[in-house]
Design a protein around this motif. Structure first.
Motif, mmCIF file in Angstrom:
data_model
loop_
_atom_site.group_PDB
_atom_site.id
_atom_site.type_symbol
_atom_site.label_atom_id
_atom_site.label_comp_id
_atom_site.label_asym_id
_atom_site.label_seq_id
_atom_site.Cartn_x
_atom_site.Cartn_y
_atom_site.Cartn_z
ATOM 1 N N LEU A 9 -3.606 -8.620 -6.946
ATOM 2 C CA LEU A 9 -4.496 -7.657 -7.584
ATOM 3 C C LEU A 9 -5.386 -8.357 -8.609
ATOM 4 N N LEU B 88 0.831 -1.204 0.000
ATOM 5 C CA LEU B 88 0.000 0.000 0.000
ATOM 6 C C LEU B 88 0.866 1.256 0.000
ATOM 7 N N ILE C 225 2.262 1.628 -3.507
ATOM 8 C CA ILE C 225 1.220 2.108 -4.419
ATOM 9 C C ILE C 225 1.040 3.609 -4.261
ATOM 10 N N LEU D 140 -5.903 -7.296 -2.874
ATOM 11 C CA LEU D 140 -5.397 -5.976 -2.516
ATOM 12 C C LEU D 140 -6.168 -4.854 -3.192
ATOM 13 N N GLY D 141 -6.682 -5.117 -4.405
ATOM 14 C CA GLY D 141 -7.399 -4.074 -5.119
ATOM 15 C C GLY D 141 -7.757 -4.515 -6.517
ATOM 16 N N GLU E 70 -8.846 0.814 -7.815
ATOM 17 C CA GLU E 70 -9.492 0.879 -6.508
ATOM 18 C C GLU E 70 -8.766 -0.048 -5.553
ATOM 19 N N LEU E 71 -8.502 0.437 -4.344
ATOM 20 C CA LEU E 71 -7.893 -0.394 -3.310
ATOM 21 C C LEU E 71 -8.981 -1.023 -2.440
ATOM 22 N N ASN E 72 -8.681 -2.202 -1.950
ATOM 23 C CA ASN E 72 -9.627 -2.917 -1.104
ATOM 24 C C ASN E 72 -9.558 -2.347 0.317
ATOM 25 N N ILE F 86 -3.865 1.041 -10.797
ATOM 26 C CA ILE F 86 -4.841 0.485 -9.856
ATOM 27 C C ILE F 86 -6.049 1.405 -9.765
#
Length: 494
Positions: free
Chosen positions: A95, A54, A57, A138-139, A72-74, A70
């Motif tokens: 991902l 994270l 990113i 993760l996303g 969208e992140l979770n 990316i």
């Protein structure tokens, strides 16, 4: 959960040096195998891994070079990391391409504004398998909108929802598509692995363009339920990873029936057939390919040159004739069962027209419009006949015929020519990618980094017969050990 966090804070206070060392342990380009070993040796934890990626990113995707891979992140990633199941992927961040359904806090939109706000009711079958194996989702990664089937004038890596993904090796150049975000993220070290999808080139093209491993398995080996479709005859998910061994590990989880087969020194005596008609004419690519072939010969591989691939052109043309017909049928079925405001291709076309400023600022929806006209019984019947013949010509009478004629283990060629400059006004520059024969046949296709031309990655392709996935991966693993061609991206601005 609160008690776990208190214990972690107490541990940090008691042993700051040791714990800080753990925080530094994950390297950006650590593989799935590396990270598993670190977790087992208690050198790191799933939570520390999630925090590490994270942070990276935030530094590289959201700011700095702004690869923008990316979508969208979770928001639940850290929580999942503390509760993930034991399994082959225990605690490993992965991902997922945004055309693969997840029934969680994230959206699944294929990059389109039309599907925002209407979340799937359940995980895609492959996502269920990942979760059961202990992976941390993760996303969601950006993609070429609708997996690059909206327009012939599209720019790979662009979606209305996610904007433009860039190649981490040279930010001015294409990441290719349609799994552009998945490939770029792994190449940039934002996650050790990602899941993409391919109908024709959408795994192997961005993987080779971004300098990583991409594997398109035999169609049907991975359950396609929950993947936004183009055509069920060619659609498949597949892994994008730093190494072939990691792709093999993911296949053990993703596939319904896959067993890895460790084969030592498999390149010694292997017979590989060169597809010159798929290799293009780029002089630097061909020079790199020849140097690589010599490395293989020196390692004991038998290179069979000038292997003919029968019927390739005809099979590709027939498959394209069938594909737009199948797109209408498969997408209509998907949208209807999913629900929401857009429940058919016709309604999707209307949505795009109503939101032209945001959905179509750079290119249109010509393929969608064409597909919508292909719904009569006569056209559908003609498409079914075209598909049947295409698969026969590409598979049994194409790839299989070439393999059998020369008693080959696999067919080989350079995967791609170097990608071109991004130009949203003009669209893709359409460099050569050797994807169509395996895509139409539904056969396995692996790309492994081969080297660089003018600072841009070029891949090396292994193509095999149906369900020969483990053998193709074994060949690719030993090729990778021989060539060691992958390198970290430069994030060059020009």
């Amino acid at each position: 959960m609160q008690r776990r966090r208190l214990l972690q804070s107490a541990a940090l206070a008691l042993c700051p040096a040791a714990c800080e060392k753990k925080r530094r342990s994950p390297l950006p380009f650590a593989t799935l195998a590396d990270l598993t070993s670190m977790i087992q040796a208690e050198q790191t934890t799933p939570l520390l891994l999630v925090e590490h990626f994270l942070e990276r990113i935030a530094q590289i995707d959201r700011s700095g070079p702004r690869v923008n891979s990316i979508l969208e992140l979770n928001p639940e990633a850290k929580t999942i990391a503390t509760t993930c199941k034991p399994g082959l992927l225990h605690g490993l961040p992965v991902l997922i391409k945004d055309n693969i359904e997840t029934a969680d806090a994230m959206q699944t939109t294929a990059g389109s504004l039309a599907l925002r706000g209407h979340k799937p009711k359940r995980d895609a079958a492959l996502v269920t398998r990942l979760r059961e194996a202990g992976a941390v989702i993760l996303g969601k990664t950006n993609l070429s909108e609708w997996a690059n089937i909206r327009s012939p004038n599209s720019t790979s890596g662009w979606s209305a929802r996610g904007g433009l993904t860039r190649n981490p090796h040279r930010l001015t150049h294409s990441a290719s598509g349609s799994s552009s975000g998945s490939a770029a993220a792994v190449a940039a070290g934002l996650a050790p692995a990602a899941i993409g999808t391919e109908t024709n080139g959408s795994i192997v093209s961005p993987a080779s363009a971004c300098g990583i491993v991409g594997f398109k398995p035999t169609v049907g080996l991975i359950n396609g339920a929950g993947i936004i479709p183009i055509t069920h005859h060619q659609d498949t998910a597949g892994p994008l990873t730093l190494t072939v061994r990691d792709a093999e590990l993911l296949m053990q989880v993703l596939a319904e029936n896959f067993t890895a087969t460790p084969l030592p020194d498999i390149l010694i005596g292997a017979r590989l057939g060169v597809l010159r008609t798929q290799s293009g004419k780029h002089p630097q690519v061909l020079a790199l390919f020849e140097a690589t072939l010599q490395k293989l010969r020196d390692a004991g591989t038998i290179i069979v040159d000038l292997v003919e691939l029968p019927n390739a052109r005809e099979a590709g043309a027939l498959a394209w004739k069938a594909l737009l017909i199948e797109l209408r049928a498969d997408l209509n079925a998907y949208l209807e069962q999913r629900g929401g405001d857009v429940r058919s291709l016709a309604e999707l076309i209307a949505f795009n027209e109503q939101h032209r400023d945001t959905e179509m600022p750079h290119f249109g929806q010509e393929f969608f419009a064409q597909a919508e006209q292909l719904g009569t019984p006569e056209i559908i019947a003609a498409g079914q006949e075209a598909r049947k013949l295409a698969m026969q010509l590409a598979g049994p009478e194409g790839i299989d015929a070439a393999l059998k004629a020369h008693d080959l283990d696999a067919l080989i060629c350079p995967t791609n020519d170097p990608v071109g400059l991004i130009d949203l006004k003009s669209g893709d520059t359409n460099e050569r990618v050797a994807s169509t024969p395996a895509a139409v046949a539904g056969y396995p296709h692996l790309t492994v980094p081969m080297g660089f031309v003018d600072g841009l990655p070029v891949g090396f392709s292994f193509i095999g017969t149906a369900n020969d996935d483990a053998h193709i991966l074994a060949l690719g693993h030993h090729f990778e050990q021989l060539t060691q061609a992958r390198r970290a991206p430069a994030f060059s601005a020009g």
